[in-house]
Each structure stands twice: as C-alpha cells, then as structure tokens.
Design a protein around this motif. Structure first.
Motif, short mmCIF file in Angstrom:
data_model
loop_
_atom_site.label_atom_id
_atom_site.label_comp_id
_atom_site.label_asym_id
_atom_site.label_seq_id
_atom_site.Cartn_x
_atom_site.Cartn_y
_atom_site.Cartn_z
N TRP A 26 -20.21 -0.12 -22.89
CA TRP A 26 -19.49 0.42 -24.63
C TRP A 26 -18.78 2.50 -24.07
CZ3 TRP A 26 -19.98 0.34 -29.13
CH2 TRP A 26 -20.20 0.99 -30.58
N ASN A 27 -19.67 3.20 -23.43
CA ASN A 27 -18.92 4.10 -22.61
C ASN A 27 -17.40 4.75 -22.55
OD1 ASN A 27 -21.31 5.75 -23.88
ND2 ASN A 27 -22.61 4.99 -21.45
N ARG A 28 -16.78 3.52 -21.60
CA ARG A 28 -16.08 2.79 -21.17
C ARG A 28 -14.69 2.89 -22.81
NH1 ARG A 28 -17.11 0.34 -16.52
NH2 ARG A 28 -17.26 -1.97 -17.54
N MET A 29 -15.77 2.04 -23.27
CA MET A 29 -14.49 1.77 -24.71
C MET A 29 -14.96 3.75 -25.01
SD MET A 29 -15.61 -1.57 -26.13
CE MET A 29 -16.87 -1.05 -27.40
N ARG A 30 -15.54 4.26 -25.03
CA ARG A 30 -15.53 5.93 -25.67
C ARG A 30 -14.76 6.43 -25.32
NH1 ARG A 30 -18.98 10.22 -26.91
NH2 ARG A 30 -19.22 10.89 -24.97
N LYS A 31 -14.53 6.15 -23.86
CA LYS A 31 -13.87 6.98 -23.48
C LYS A 31 -12.55 7.32 -23.35
CE LYS A 31 -16.31 9.14 -18.76
NZ LYS A 31 -17.24 8.32 -17.58
N LYS A 32 -12.60 5.97 -23.80
CA LYS A 32 -10.49 5.52 -24.51
C LYS A 32 -10.39 5.86 -25.70
CE LYS A 32 -10.55 1.21 -22.65
NZ LYS A 32 -10.42 -0.42 -22.95
N GLY A 33 -11.45 5.89 -26.61
CA GLY A 33 -11.61 6.55 -28.26
C GLY A 33 -11.49 5.45 -29.18
N ASP A 34 -11.82 4.00 -28.31
CA ASP A 34 -12.16 3.45 -28.87
C ASP A 34 -12.90 3.00 -30.56
OD1 ASP A 34 -9.42 2.37 -27.90
OD2 ASP A 34 -11.04 0.46 -26.81
N VAL A 35 -14.25 4.13 -30.12
CA VAL A 35 -15.55 4.30 -30.61
C VAL A 35 -16.25 5.78 -29.94
CG1 VAL A 35 -16.62 1.72 -30.43
CG2 VAL A 35 -16.88 3.27 -28.67
N PRO A 36 -15.96 5.61 -31.55
CA PRO A 36 -16.93 7.47 -31.58
C PRO A 36 -18.43 7.90 -31.28
CG PRO A 36 -16.47 6.53 -33.86
CD PRO A 36 -16.83 5.75 -32.91
N ASN A 37 -19.26 6.91 -31.09
CA ASN A 37 -20.67 7.43 -30.91
C ASN A 37 -21.30 7.08 -29.74
OD1 ASN A 37 -19.86 5.10 -32.84
ND2 ASN A 37 -21.23 6.44 -33.80
N LYS A 38 -21.25 8.11 -28.76
CA LYS A 38 -21.99 7.91 -28.03
C LYS A 38 -23.78 7.59 -27.90
CE LYS A 38 -23.24 11.81 -24.53
NZ LYS A 38 -23.66 12.49 -24.28
N ILE A 39 -23.62 6.29 -27.11
CA ILE A 39 -25.13 5.81 -26.96
C ILE A 39 -26.69 6.31 -25.93
CG2 ILE A 39 -26.52 3.90 -27.25
CD1 ILE A 39 -24.34 2.45 -29.01
N GLU A 40 -27.14 7.09 -26.00
CA GLU A 40 -28.66 7.43 -25.30
C GLU A 40 -28.81 6.51 -25.17
OE1 GLU A 40 -28.93 11.04 -24.58
OE2 GLU A 40 -27.51 11.82 -26.08
N VAL A 41 -30.16 6.44 -24.42
CA VAL A 41 -31.60 5.87 -24.34
C VAL A 41 -32.75 6.21 -24.12
CG1 VAL A 41 -32.47 3.23 -23.70
CG2 VAL A 41 -30.20 3.13 -24.23
N ILE A 42 -33.30 6.15 -24.86
CA ILE A 42 -35.15 6.45 -23.98
C ILE A 42 -35.93 6.08 -23.89
CG2 ILE A 42 -36.94 8.43 -24.43
CD1 ILE A 42 -35.46 10.26 -26.77
N GLU A 43 -36.01 5.83 -22.40
CA GLU A 43 -37.24 4.70 -22.09
C GLU A 43 -38.16 5.05 -21.54
OE1 GLU A 43 -35.46 2.89 -18.53
OE2 GLU A 43 -37.45 0.64 -18.54
N LEU A 44 -39.26 4.62 -22.73
CA LEU A 44 -40.38 5.47 -23.00
C LEU A 44 -41.60 5.22 -21.90
CD1 LEU A 44 -41.78 4.98 -26.20
CD2 LEU A 44 -40.72 7.22 -25.41
N ARG A 45 -41.14 3.58 -21.11
CA ARG A 45 -41.85 3.61 -19.65
C ARG A 45 -41.93 4.28 -18.93
NH1 ARG A 45 -42.85 -2.91 -19.78
NH2 ARG A 45 -44.37 -1.83 -21.26
N THR A 46 -40.14 5.40 -18.69
CA THR A 46 -39.98 5.68 -17.43
C THR A 46 -40.08 6.63 -17.46
OG1 THR A 46 -37.96 4.66 -17.71
CG2 THR A 46 -39.60 3.41 -15.68
N ASP A 47 -40.14 7.69 -18.49
CA ASP A 47 -39.53 8.53 -19.20
C ASP A 47 -40.10 9.41 -19.25
OD1 ASP A 47 -37.02 9.80 -21.39
OD2 ASP A 47 -39.10 10.91 -21.35
N GLN A 48 -40.02 11.04 -18.18
CA GLN A 48 -41.11 11.63 -17.78
C GLN A 48 -41.37 12.56 -18.97
OE1 GLN A 48 -42.63 12.19 -14.55
NE2 GLN A 48 -41.73 10.25 -13.74
N LYS A 49 -40.38 12.94 -19.66
CA LYS A 49 -41.01 14.25 -20.76
C LYS A 49 -41.68 13.24 -22.23
CE LYS A 49 -37.97 17.50 -23.48
NZ LYS A 49 -36.53 17.19 -24.40
N TYR A 50 -40.74 12.34 -22.10
CA TYR A 50 -41.26 11.66 -23.27
C TYR A 50 -42.26 10.64 -23.11
CZ TYR A 50 -37.42 13.67 -26.16
OH TYR A 50 -36.43 14.85 -26.19
#
Ligand SMILES: C[S@@+](CC[C@H](N)C(=O)[O-])C[C@H]1O[C@@H](n2cnc3c(N)ncnc32)[C@H](O)[C@@H]1O
Length: 669
Positions: free
Chosen positions: A527-551
């Motif tokens: 997905w990020n490769r496609m975004r860099k090429k300008g094919d899709v505008p939306n960045k997708i980030e993941v918050i993985e709660l099981r390992t996320d130190q902050k959240y």
C-alpha cells in the motif's frame, strides 16, 4: 446474608448431563435456507441484501441448573415436539442472535415457536451502561450508608448507521418468521426513532395482511423537554404469522372496569353484578340473559345478555404500565429492563401453557422470567455475557422459589393442589434450564467495552454516523478492528474497498487492532509503495495495542483470583472461600476514589454470586448449589456444606465478581 440454595443432584440427572449430546457440538447441516419475504411495500437502503442461506454453527452447553425436584414435576407429554438434542428445560443462548436463530432453525425448532417477544436496540445512539456497586460495604473512607461504585460497565452499544440497523433487523425478522408456528405471533417493542421504518420492514417480511396491532405502551416517568411534547410512550408492533390462526386469549387479558363504569352494573344475581347489553360480542364470555324482567325487554328488544362486572372489559391497544421502579423486587441492574407487567399481558394473550416463547434480545431476562412464572417453555438469547449472567441468576431465584412453593403445595390437600392450576399461576413447564454458547463471544462481547476504553486512552473522537469508520484522531479517520482477531489482509482489503467507494476521501487512516498478522505487514508495504507512486492518497498507520508502549497499557488484564478450601468428610463436602481478589475492581476503585483510598475489608463485597458443582465433568457446569444474594447489599455466604456424590469426584466452585469476571476453582475429593 445471601440465601444458599442447596440442591442435591440425583445420579440419574448426573448421567443426563454426561451423556447430553449438546455438551458436544451438535452436528447439523452447514447452512439453512430462508424463504423470500412477502414483498410489498418494500423498504430499501444502501447495501440491502436478501437473506437466503445462513451458516449454522454448533452450540456447546456450558452451564446447567437442575435443582432437586426439577425432573420430577415435568409433564413429559407436553414436550413431544421438543428436539431430542436438548434437555427438556429452559434454553439460554450466549451469542449473536442471527447465529442462534439459524442454529435453532437447523436443530428442530422451525415452526415450533408460538410467541416471539423482542425488545431490540432501537438505534438510540447510546451506550447502555450498568452501574456497578460493590455489595454491602460501608467503607472506612466513605460516608456511612454509601456503597463503593466500580463505575459503569457497558452492556451493549446501540450505535448504528441507519442502513446497518435496517439490514440487522431485516435478517432477524426473517429468521423469526421461519421459527414461528402457524398460530404464532411476534411482538416487537421499539420507540419512535425507528417505529416507522420497522413497521415497513415488518410489512415486508410478514405481509401487511398479518398486521394485528400497534400497541402504545404509555408511562408517566421520564421527559423533561420544554420545547417538544414529552415522549411518554413506546410502540409495540404485533404481527401474526398467519392472521386468523393466531392464539389470542381475550379472556386472560380483560381489564377491570373503571370506578365510573362500575356504577353502571346496577343489577345483581348469583353470578355477581351485571348490566344489560343489547347484542352479543363474539368471543366474549358474557352469559345470555334469561328471565329478563319485562321492563328490560322493552328497553332491549331482541337479543340481550347480562354483562358481568367481574368478567372485565375487552382489552385495548394502549396500556398504561409504569417503568420498572428502582426499588421494585423485579429490578436488576441491567439497563433498559422492561416491566414484568408488560410481558404478563403479552404472554397471557398470545400463548398457552407449555407453549414455546422466544426472546433473542433477552437483556435482564424479563421474557424468560414471566414465561417461567406462567408455565410456558422458553428460549432466550443475548450477545452480552452480562445479560446471560443476569438472566441466569434471575431464573435460578424464580425456579428455586417455585420448587419450594410447589413442594409445600404437594404436601397439602388435593383441593389446595388444584389451586396451582389457576390460570394466572399455572404449574411451571420446567424447573431447570441450560446455558449454551454459539461461537465464542467471550472476547467479542467485550469489544464494546474495549472500543470505548481504546477511544478514551488513544483520544479518539467517536463518530456515530459513519457506517464504516469508528471515529477520528485529529484529522485522521480511525478504524477499530474487532478485538477477537488480529489485523489481517482481509480487514485491510475492506478498508481499501471503503476508500475506493469514497473517491474524494484523502484523509489518512489509523487502524487500531489488538494484534497483527504477518501478512498484514506485507499488505501495508505494498500500500505504501502505491502511495509513494501517487496511486492512493491515504496513509495507513496501525496502532497494535498488544505491543504499543504508549497506548497499549490499558489492555493488560490481571485475572481475578480466589483461595478456596474444598474438603470431604464421608458423605459431606465442605467448601470455604477464604479469599477473593479482583485486581480490575481494585484498579477501578482507585481511579474512582481520588484521594480516598478504597478499603475493602470483606472480599465478599466484590463477589456477585457463587455456584458449586459437586461432580464437575470439565465442560458443562452443573449447578448443585447457587448462592445468589437476594438484595443488592446482601453478601454471599462463602462457606457451604453439600452432600457428596459416591466415590471420588471433582468439585468446582465458580465465583462471579461484580464486573462479571468468573473464576473457577476445582479440586478432586
Ligand atoms: C433493550 S435490551 C433488552 C432488554 C430486555 N427486554 C429486558 O427486559 O431486560 C436489548 C438487548 O439486546 C442485546 N443484543 C443486541 N444485539 C444483539 C445480537 N446481535 N444478538 C443477541 N443479543 C443482542 C443487547 O445485549 C441487549 O441486552
């Protein structure tokens, strides 16, 4: 103090439990087929799908309540239509009702249900919470008389996008229709938020020709608006499976005449006070007039009859019934609990003794409670574990009371015994019930609670009108993946499809999940490769709660623990709960009490109820003793003596705390 109810289990009952086929998955066809709807008028919405085939999942029995005396009193003849796979008992299902109803259809209940009473979520846009208090403690740091509160526990969420709600109800209504017998009736309770749409759905599924009534339930409580008319009614739609064939016991639900009308009953004979009426009403129990005095004949030439005051008046389609009072005996802590009086009317009118009554949005168990009291068989279902626990406790108390009462009656004279067949208090159809699980919802039902906590901790603003995204975090859209599975490429594909369907949407996306499949990383890289090429505008980030130190810190759960001594002396088993601790309750108390540190001197204040199985077989928990304190401030006993079964046995003690967390301790004695 809580009343410990000792109930000795018979060896035969034990065998039943052991050999019960439902303890193992019930193997049945993988899908059931549903007939199309009646059609006109037809409501449409985005994403409307017909329901043709529904997958069928097996059910596992997880708990059974068979107190002493339960099997002796059942009239087996009344259970001929009951599928062999189930015990002749009340059935309580924990699961999504779409799956449970499909399961019932595939397992012998098609066309067997005489009455469906449902009180589904109304699309009110609210989270329904139960306020949880600890039992009976007058903590040191508290003002005398106050109880500690552990805060609010979300029981269920009623937040839908309109289209999802309609699809949800449409599918369930179709399944109810298949389960109903030809004489059956469905009562659907709702309010004016969705009444107009639900009526259209009902017409479509049941056929407008099967519409019986729109009952208005009137109440005086609630309502503080000064700018609109205060809402003091809810709606109950009544549809017959096949109008004309439906059960309707008019004489069981006649209303008393008003004081004013009573004055009109001027005459009296050996049957009581009466008035003379001019024509007979079909279905009415009024007796034909005989020996009328001439002056009456002048007044009422032709067919006349005596209408007796005690017969009451014909029932009407508006019912004035107060909401459940906080201090009422029937009151549980479950939100949206409906009054038993409402269910009495419905069940008396539209079912007969021993008929099967179904409520698959059972909540606190009101339908099952009244069905049990009125001698009907019942099936209940809820997706929420809190609802299942509340219903189970409520039914245990009712059945135990019924057994005590009827055992007393049985030792009395025949005359008194006949009295129990009184219409308003018929003999119970069953004195036991079993709890099943269709799919494992233990994790999923905590989803609502978890989503709320996640939103709070991460700072997500919930969006109640978006049918796909759960909210926003700053400018970004948030999608929360159900916590019963790790983030998979399938979830990400759904996000991609949703974005495809919203061409102008250029906001970035935050995906919140408990864990993440490895394959999801590969998908995200692509997905990020496609975004860099300008094919899709939306960045997708993941918050993985099981390992996320902050959240992720809020999801660490330390389970409740109990110290229990279980010993045997010849024919007796002694169970003593020495201590119980729930780190979650302590943590919640700390958060609530500010500077005042909580003082819990007695572990019992954290415990809602205790159940014991003296011959535990590892899958089904057969309740031999249940200690369910009657009042909110009463405590469980904590020490129990029970008769021991012959030979070595496994004793299991189930302790349920005020937040609904269960701890099971077992010991071989
Ligand atoms: C309005 S409450 C019912 C209250 C109930 N009449 C009483 O007197 O306590 C609706 C219930 O439907 C349940 N529910 C919502 N969606 C469900 C689903 N898909 N399957 C089963 N139960 C569901 C909720 O958990 C809630 O307990």
């Amino acid at each position: 103090m809580g009343q410990a109810r000792k109930v000795k289990k018979k060896t035969t009952e034990r065998k039943t439990a052991k050999t019960s086929t439902v303890a193992e998955p019930v193997v049945k066809p993988k899908e059931i087929t549903i007939k199309g709807t009646k059609g006109r008028p037809m409501l449409t919405w985005v994403g409307k799908r017909p329901l043709r085939n529904v997958p069928v999942f097996p059910a596992q029995e997880i708990e059974r309540f068979t107190p002493e005396g339960s099997s002796l009193t059942i009239d087996e003849n009344k259970w001929n239509d009951w599928p062999d796979t189930y015990p002749k008992a009340g059935l309580l299902f924990h699961g999504d009702n779409k799956e449970v109803l499909a399961h019932l259809l595939a397992n012998g209940f098609r066309g067997k249900v005489k009455l469906v009473c449902i009180d589904p979520p109304f699309d009110s846009g609210a989270d329904y919470v139960r306020k949880v208090n600890l039992r009976g403690i007058q903590g040191k740091a508290r003002i005398e008389g106050e109880t500690y509160t552990v805060g609010e526990l979300i029981q269920y969420t009623d937040i839908w996008a309109n289209d999802n709600y309609l699809q949800f109800m449409f599918e369930r209504l179709m399944l109810f229709k298949e389960l109903l017998s030809n004489e059956g009736t469905l009562y659907l309770h709702c309010d004016d938020t969705k009444a107009h749409l639900l009526r259209c759905l009902l017409d479509e599924v049941f056929g407008a020709e099967n519409f019986m009534n729109e009952v208005l339930w009137l109440f005086r409580e609630r309502g503080i608006s000064k700018t609109t008319w205060n809402r003091k009614h809810n709606n109950i739609f009544v549809y017959a499976k096949s109008l004309g064939n439906q059960i309707f016991n008019v004489n069981s639900v006649r209303d008393e005449y008003s004081e004013e009308t009573k004055k009109k009953f001027k005459y009296e004979d050996e049957n009581g006070r009466y008035q003379i009426r001019g024509r007979n009403i079909p279905g009415s129990p009024v007796r034909q007039a005989d020996g009328l005095r001439p002056e009456h004949e002048e007044m009422y030439p032709g067919l006349t009859y005596r209408q007796y005051m005690e017969d009451g008046q014909l029932p009407v389609d508006w019912w004035e019934i107060p909401l459940v009072n906080k201090a009422a005996k029937e009151r549980t802590t479950y939100p949206t609990q409906k009054p038993e009086e409402l269910m009495y009317k419905i069940i008396l009118a539209s079912s007969n003794n021993n008929d099967i009554v179904l409520d698959s949005f059972i909540g606190s168990g009101t339908t099952a409670a009244v069905a049990q009291k009125l001698g009907r068989r019942w099936i209940g279902c809820d997706i929420n574990k809190g609802a299942i626990q509340t219903t189970s406790k409520r039914l245990q108390s009712i059945i135990t009371e019924q057994i005590e009462k009827n055992t007393k009656k049985a030792s009395q004279s025949k005359l008194e015994l006949d009295d129990k067949n009184n219409e308003n208090e018929p003999s119970p159809a069953q004195y036991s019930f079993a709890v099943y699980r269709v799919n494992d919802y233990d994790l999923q039902i905590q989803h609502n609670e978890a989503v709320n906590l996640a939103c709070e901790h991460i700072g997500i603003t919930r969006n109640r009108s978006d049918s796909f995204f759960d909210g926003t975090l700053g400018k970004r859209l948030v999608k929360i993946i159900p916590f019963n599975h790790p983030l998979s490429p399938l979830d990400l594909e759904q996000i991609k499809n949703e974005l495809n369907a919203r061409p102008g949407e250029d906001r970035d996306i935050v995906v919140v999940s408990l864990g993440k499949e490895l394959a999801a990383d590969a998908w995200l890289e692509e997905w990020n490769r496609m975004r860099k090429k300008g094919d899709v505008p939306n960045k997708i980030e993941v918050i993985e709660l099981r390992t996320d130190q902050k959240y992720g810190t809020f999801i660490k759960h330390e389970p409740a623990r109990a110290r229990v001594s279980i010993s045997r002396k010849k024919d007796n088993i002694k169970v003593e709960i020495k201590d119980f601790i729930s780190p979650t309750i302590i943590e919640r108390l700390k958060q609530q009490s500010g500077v005042l540190q909580p003082q819990i001197d007695d572990w019992r204040s954290m415990v809602d109820c205790v159940m014991i199985d003296t011959a535990y077989i590892g899958d089904v928990f057969n309740i031999t003793l249940s200690d369910v304190p009657e009042k909110k401030n009463d405590l469980v006993n904590g020490v129990y003596e029970l008769p021991a079964p012959g030979g070595e046995t496994t004793v299991a003690v189930k302790i349920i705390d005020m937040l609904g967390e269960e701890v099971v301790v077992t010991s071989d004695v």
